[in-house]
Motif scaffolding. Structure first.
Motif, short mmCIF file in Angstrom:
data_model
loop_
_atom_site.label_atom_id
_atom_site.label_comp_id
_atom_site.label_asym_id
_atom_site.label_seq_id
_atom_site.Cartn_x
_atom_site.Cartn_y
_atom_site.Cartn_z
N UNK A 114 0.84 -1.21 0.00
CA UNK A 114 0.00 0.00 0.00
C UNK A 114 0.87 1.25 0.00
N UNK A 115 1.85 1.30 0.89
CA UNK A 115 2.73 2.47 0.95
C UNK A 115 3.49 2.68 -0.34
N UNK A 116 3.99 1.59 -0.94
CA UNK A 116 4.77 1.71 -2.18
C UNK A 116 3.90 2.19 -3.33
N UNK A 117 2.69 1.62 -3.48
CA UNK A 117 1.80 2.03 -4.57
C UNK A 117 1.32 3.47 -4.39
N UNK A 118 1.05 3.84 -3.14
CA UNK A 118 0.60 5.21 -2.89
C UNK A 118 1.67 6.21 -3.28
N UNK A 175 14.98 6.68 -4.81
CA UNK A 175 13.53 6.51 -4.81
C UNK A 175 12.80 7.82 -4.96
N UNK A 176 13.52 8.94 -5.00
CA UNK A 176 12.88 10.24 -5.14
C UNK A 176 12.42 10.78 -3.80
N UNK A 177 11.68 11.89 -3.84
CA UNK A 177 11.20 12.53 -2.62
C UNK A 177 9.73 12.89 -2.76
N UNK A 178 9.11 13.15 -1.60
CA UNK A 178 7.74 13.65 -1.52
C UNK A 178 7.68 14.66 -0.39
N UNK A 179 7.30 15.90 -0.74
CA UNK A 179 7.22 16.96 0.26
C UNK A 179 8.53 17.12 1.02
N UNK A 180 9.64 16.95 0.28
CA UNK A 180 10.96 17.12 0.87
C UNK A 180 11.43 15.96 1.70
N UNK A 181 10.68 14.88 1.72
CA UNK A 181 11.04 13.70 2.51
C UNK A 181 11.41 12.57 1.56
N UNK A 182 12.45 11.82 1.90
CA UNK A 182 12.82 10.67 1.09
C UNK A 182 11.60 9.78 0.91
N UNK A 225 11.23 6.70 0.45
CA UNK A 225 11.24 5.45 1.22
C UNK A 225 10.62 5.67 2.59
N UNK A 226 11.03 6.76 3.25
CA UNK A 226 10.51 7.05 4.59
C UNK A 226 9.05 7.50 4.53
N UNK A 227 8.68 8.21 3.45
CA UNK A 227 7.29 8.62 3.29
C UNK A 227 6.40 7.38 3.13
N UNK A 228 6.89 6.38 2.37
CA UNK A 228 6.14 5.13 2.21
C UNK A 228 6.00 4.40 3.54
N UNK A 229 7.06 4.43 4.36
CA UNK A 229 6.99 3.81 5.68
C UNK A 229 5.94 4.51 6.53
N UNK A 230 5.87 5.85 6.42
CA UNK A 230 4.86 6.59 7.17
C UNK A 230 3.46 6.20 6.76
N UNK A 231 3.22 6.06 5.44
CA UNK A 231 1.91 5.62 4.97
C UNK A 231 1.60 4.20 5.42
N UNK A 232 2.63 3.34 5.44
CA UNK A 232 2.46 1.97 5.92
C UNK A 232 2.01 1.97 7.37
N UNK A 259 6.57 -5.99 11.65
CA UNK A 259 7.11 -6.68 10.47
C UNK A 259 7.12 -5.74 9.27
N UNK A 260 6.05 -4.95 9.12
CA UNK A 260 5.95 -4.04 7.97
C UNK A 260 7.00 -2.94 8.02
N UNK A 261 7.32 -2.46 9.21
CA UNK A 261 8.22 -1.31 9.32
C UNK A 261 9.69 -1.69 9.42
N UNK A 262 9.97 -2.82 10.08
CA UNK A 262 11.35 -3.10 10.44
C UNK A 262 11.94 -4.35 9.79
#
Length: 818
Positions: free
Chosen positions: A121-125, A147-154, A156-163, A401-404
């Motif tokens: 979900x996080x990756x597709x979003x 992986x690029x950025x979103x709103x100035x955030x890497x 990868x970490x933005x996807x983790x936040x959505x996850x 498991x999803x985050x770490x």
């Protein structure tokens, strides 16, 4: 209460029942939502690479295999509609450790599947925000690139936040209760079915047009794209089945919600079949349009070289996880393919995450209710009637498991675990029919029993073996999780489950004085017959420097709760007091116990286990008919002496002495026929305990020739006393022992003749094996009919490893309920 209803609610206790809010449509959508996850988008291209157009056959065969197990789930789920599904049924149809492992693997498998859905979900979003909406900086497109950025955030970490956000969202949705869970799941599931239906419709339209109508795309007849149908042979189809089987996981969640379904006996089977009727055609149609409607660009050159124009399956495989997206972009107008794909993927992952959060919670809740996991896991919110602790534990596991962890790698083992659970359920279904078939009330009965579950078992075993060979990480992770589960079961779960389910102790007298390691248990039921039992128990306890436990079981009728046993307890206390006074009069430390039980034999087993009794003394009235009457009916495959005694002997591992008659205070002659030296050694110890100062112990062995008799007699003496002399003395009391090696053609006749001059006869159990526990046979039964004096039947314990294996074999051999 009917037996079927009792079985269905066996694990439900006050304060742990769930609310019934899910109707047929709701529970069907739960199953569909769990099955149609992101796997159909991510795995179609990968599986096409190994199966070619045979991917269609792989989906169809997986559908057949799934339908076989689904029929099993529908039948047993309609008969035992409880939370926990496969774990619950395994408690009825598999040995204890296997039932625990079924729940243990099912819990992790659903939780890790949920973690994978959250990660996807996080990756597709993030991909949709970057690629479709153009927000942030897009990825470089390289395999290991930025992986690029979103709103100035890497990104990868933005996807983790959505996850994290989507995990917390569905923990909250599930907390609101099954009604809210079902409503949210219904909306999401229906929406994604519509999205996939649109995708399929445009694909079919492109195939009708002939495909390849766009500029720069090679036009190829649709039929050519499916030839050859099996480019990698049938082995490629098997590989494709293994890779895509996880996409069919989910229908079992329907039956795990059995306690929350309205009219479960009718609605659970219907929901199982309706969900598969929706999902299987969708999967097959997606495979058809991805291969048949996709076209290869004219000038395409990839790292492995150019494709033949008709090899769309190879092009789909090269695109991997993005193969379905490329297909959508080709045959859907106005660039809507990517948008539809992202919407479908997000809806699929959300509904699947919702379903797996729900299912993993119900499995852990059921295990907590059985005390296989801590009791707090069975706590239910009084407001929402949801298992809060189980939800937090399962949701926490999904989130961690999803985050770490690398959820995709861990998820490779979940397919194996799901298959192992399905195999266990198919075996359990056969055993439930065998043990409870005439006691259950079914809402659906599968045809061609037991052929259907056997076909499913064979097919699933084949897929498991293949996956373990070709995915070594799955083997390591599965073996590791099973190993951890076994440690937890044998160090925690087994003891706590026994304490939770054991018959309650309502009275315990003089418990503080017993510090001896050796405990002799003497169950007494009738005051008139207590004397000989207590006397024998005291002699055995004194010989072993041990203590005596006198047990009386208050038998409560099956239809009454334990709380209704009050009027029986006063009488039981008087009986226990009298038996305890007898025991104390012998000078042996003693304890009196009174338990309440629906089944007295089970209560005896409970006491052996929780009080760690080493020796058991049981009374026997003997054969029903005299020796001169017609032979009694005796089933050599089942009860040896009687149903109660046989139950105890097959479920508790203790040195056992069964007494018929009353022992004399100073027997002159104790006869011990010996065929098995191991049992004979124990019989001699019992003889020492019951002997008087003037007792002679006579061993006896029968052979056909004089030479064989002499050799066999010397061997037995060597095995028991470390001497080949035929006369010796016992080690503890120095009582005289003689070996009488008899030459005869009939063992029974020779033994009957020897019994005529004996004051007490002690006979050891038959020789058992690792695969078959034999206590007392027709030989012992016939001897009891002939000899009317004091008779002791003795059996030495098997030992933990041997007893555990024997218990498993006996469980599958027996038709008796647990």
């Amino acid at each position: 209460m009917a037996d079927s209803d009792a079985a269905a609610t066996a694990t439900q206790t006050a304060g742990t029942e769930l609310s019934r809010d899910l109707r047929l449509f709701d529970i069907t959508m739960v199953g569909v939502g769990a099955m149609i996850g992101a796997g159909i988008f991510a795995l179609t291209g990968i599986a096409a690479g190994v199966a070619g157009p045979g991917l269609i056959l792989a989906f169809a065969l997986n559908g057949v295999l799934t339908m076989c197990t689904a029929m099993v789930y529908a039948e047993i789920g309609s008969a035992i509609p409880g939370a926990g599904g496969g774990y619950l049924w395994s408690k009825f149809g598999l040995p204890d450790a296997a039932a625990f492992l079924a729940g243990w693997m099912d819990w992790l498998a659903h939780a890790v599947a949920g973690s994978l859905y959250a990660v996807i979900f996080g990756a597709y979003a993030v991909w949709g925000l970057q690629t479709i909406l153009g927000w942030g900086t897009p990825p470089t497109g390289e395999v290991h690139g930025d992986a690029g950025t979103l709103f100035g955030v890497d990104a990868v970490y933005f996807a983790k936040g959505l996850t994290l956000a989507v995990c917390l969202l569905f923990i909250y949705v599930n907390y609101r209760g099954s009604s809210e869970t079902g409503k949210v799941g219904n909306i999401i599931t229906v929406s994604k079915i519509i999205a996939i239906a649109i995708f399929i419709a445009f694909g079919v339209a492109a195939m009708i047009r002939g495909g390849g109508v766009e500029e720069g795309v090679a036009a190829v007849p649709v039929a050519a794209k499916f030839a050859p149908f099996l480019p990698e042979g049938f082995s490629g189809v098997l590989v494709g089945m293994g890779l895509t089987f996880i996409a069919f996981e989910g229908y079992e969640i329907i039956v795990q919600a059995g306690e929350e379904v309205v009219d479960p006996r009718r609605n659970i089977p219907k929901a199982v079949f309706w969900s598969l009727a929706i999902v299987i055609p969708i999967y097959i149609l997606v495979a058809i349009v991805c291969i048949g409607a996709l076209a290869i660009p004219s000038n395409l050159v990839v790292p492995v070289g150019p494709f033949e124009a008709g090899d769309t399956w190879a092009y789909l495989a090269a695109l991997g996880e993005t193969g379905v997206a490329e297909a959508a972009n080709q045959f859907m107008p106005w660039g809507t393919g990517a948008i539809l794909l992202v919407i479908g993927a997000l809806l699929s992952t959300m509904s699947a995450l919702n379903a797996t959060t729900y299912s993993s919670t119900r499995v852990s809740f059921a295990m907590g209710r059985d005390r296989n996991l801590p009791a707090v896991m069975a706590s239910v919110s009084p407001k929402t009637r949801t298992p809060v602790a189980a939800l937090l534990a399962s949701g926490g596991l999904i989130t961690v498991v999803a985050l770490f962890l690398d959820a995709e790698k861990v998820a490779a083992a979940t397919c194996v675990m799901f298959l192992l659970v399905f195999i266990g359920v198919n075996v359990a279904a056969i055993m439930v029919r065998r043990k409870y078939g005439d006691k259950m009330r079914y809402g659906y009965v599968m045809p061609l029993f037991p052929l259907i579950p056997i076909i499913a078992i064979i097919g699933q075993l084949a897929v498991v073996v293949f996956l373990l060979i070709h995915e070594p990480l799955s083997l390591y992770l599965t073996a590791g999780w099973i190993g951890i589960g076994l440690v937890i079961y044998y160090t925690y779960s087994r003891r706590h489950e026994h304490e939770h389910k054991a018959s309650p102790v309502v009275l315990e007298q003089r418990a503080a004085i017993v510090e001896n390691d050796h405990r002799v248990l003497v169950p007494v039921a009738n005051p008139a017959h207590a004397g000989p039992l207590v006397d024998l128990g005291a002699r055995l306890a004194r010989a072993g420097d041990g203590a005596l436990m006198v047990l009386h079981v208050v038998a409560v009728p099956e239809q009454l709760p334990y709380a209704a046993a009050g009027r029986f307890v006063a009488y039981a206390k008087g009986l226990a007091d009298g038996a305890l006074e007898m025991a104390l009069a012998t000078g042996v430390p003693a304890v009196g116990l009174v338990r309440v039980a629906h089944h007295p034999a089970r209560s005896i087993v409970d006491t052996i286990i929780d009080r760690e009794c080493q020796t058991l003394v049981l009374g026997w009235r003997g054969p029903k008919l005299a020796a001169s009457g017609p032979p009694d009916q005796f089933d050599a495959r089942r009860a040896r002496i009687g149903s109660q005694i046989d139950y105890v002997l097959t479920r508790a591992d203790a040195d056992t002495v069964v007494i018929r008659g009353e022992l004399p205070p100073n027997p002159r002659s104790v006869l011990i026929p010996v065929a098995n030296p191991r049992q004979g050694r124990f019989a001699v110890k019992v003889a020492e305990a019951v002997a008087g100062p003037d007792t002679t112990i006579r061993l006896m062995n029968v052979a056909r020739t004089r030479e064989e008799a002499a050799a066999r007699g010397a061997q037995i003496m060597e095995a028991i006393f470390d001497t080949d002399e035929l006369e010796t003395t016992t080690e503890t009391r120095s009582l005289p022992v003689t070996m009488n090696a008899v030459v005869a053609t009939s063992v029974a006749r020779a033994l009957y003749k020897a019994c005529d001059s004996a004051d007490v006869v002690i006979v050891g159990a038959a020789v058992d094996t690792w695969l078959h526990r034999i206590a007392f046979t027709r030989f012992h039964y016939d001897l009891a009919r002939y000899y009317d004096g004091p008779l002791l039947l003795v059996r030495l314990r098997s030992g933990r490893p041997k007893f555990a294996l024997q218990s498993v074999v006996d469980f599958f051999r027996s038709r008796e309920p647990r």
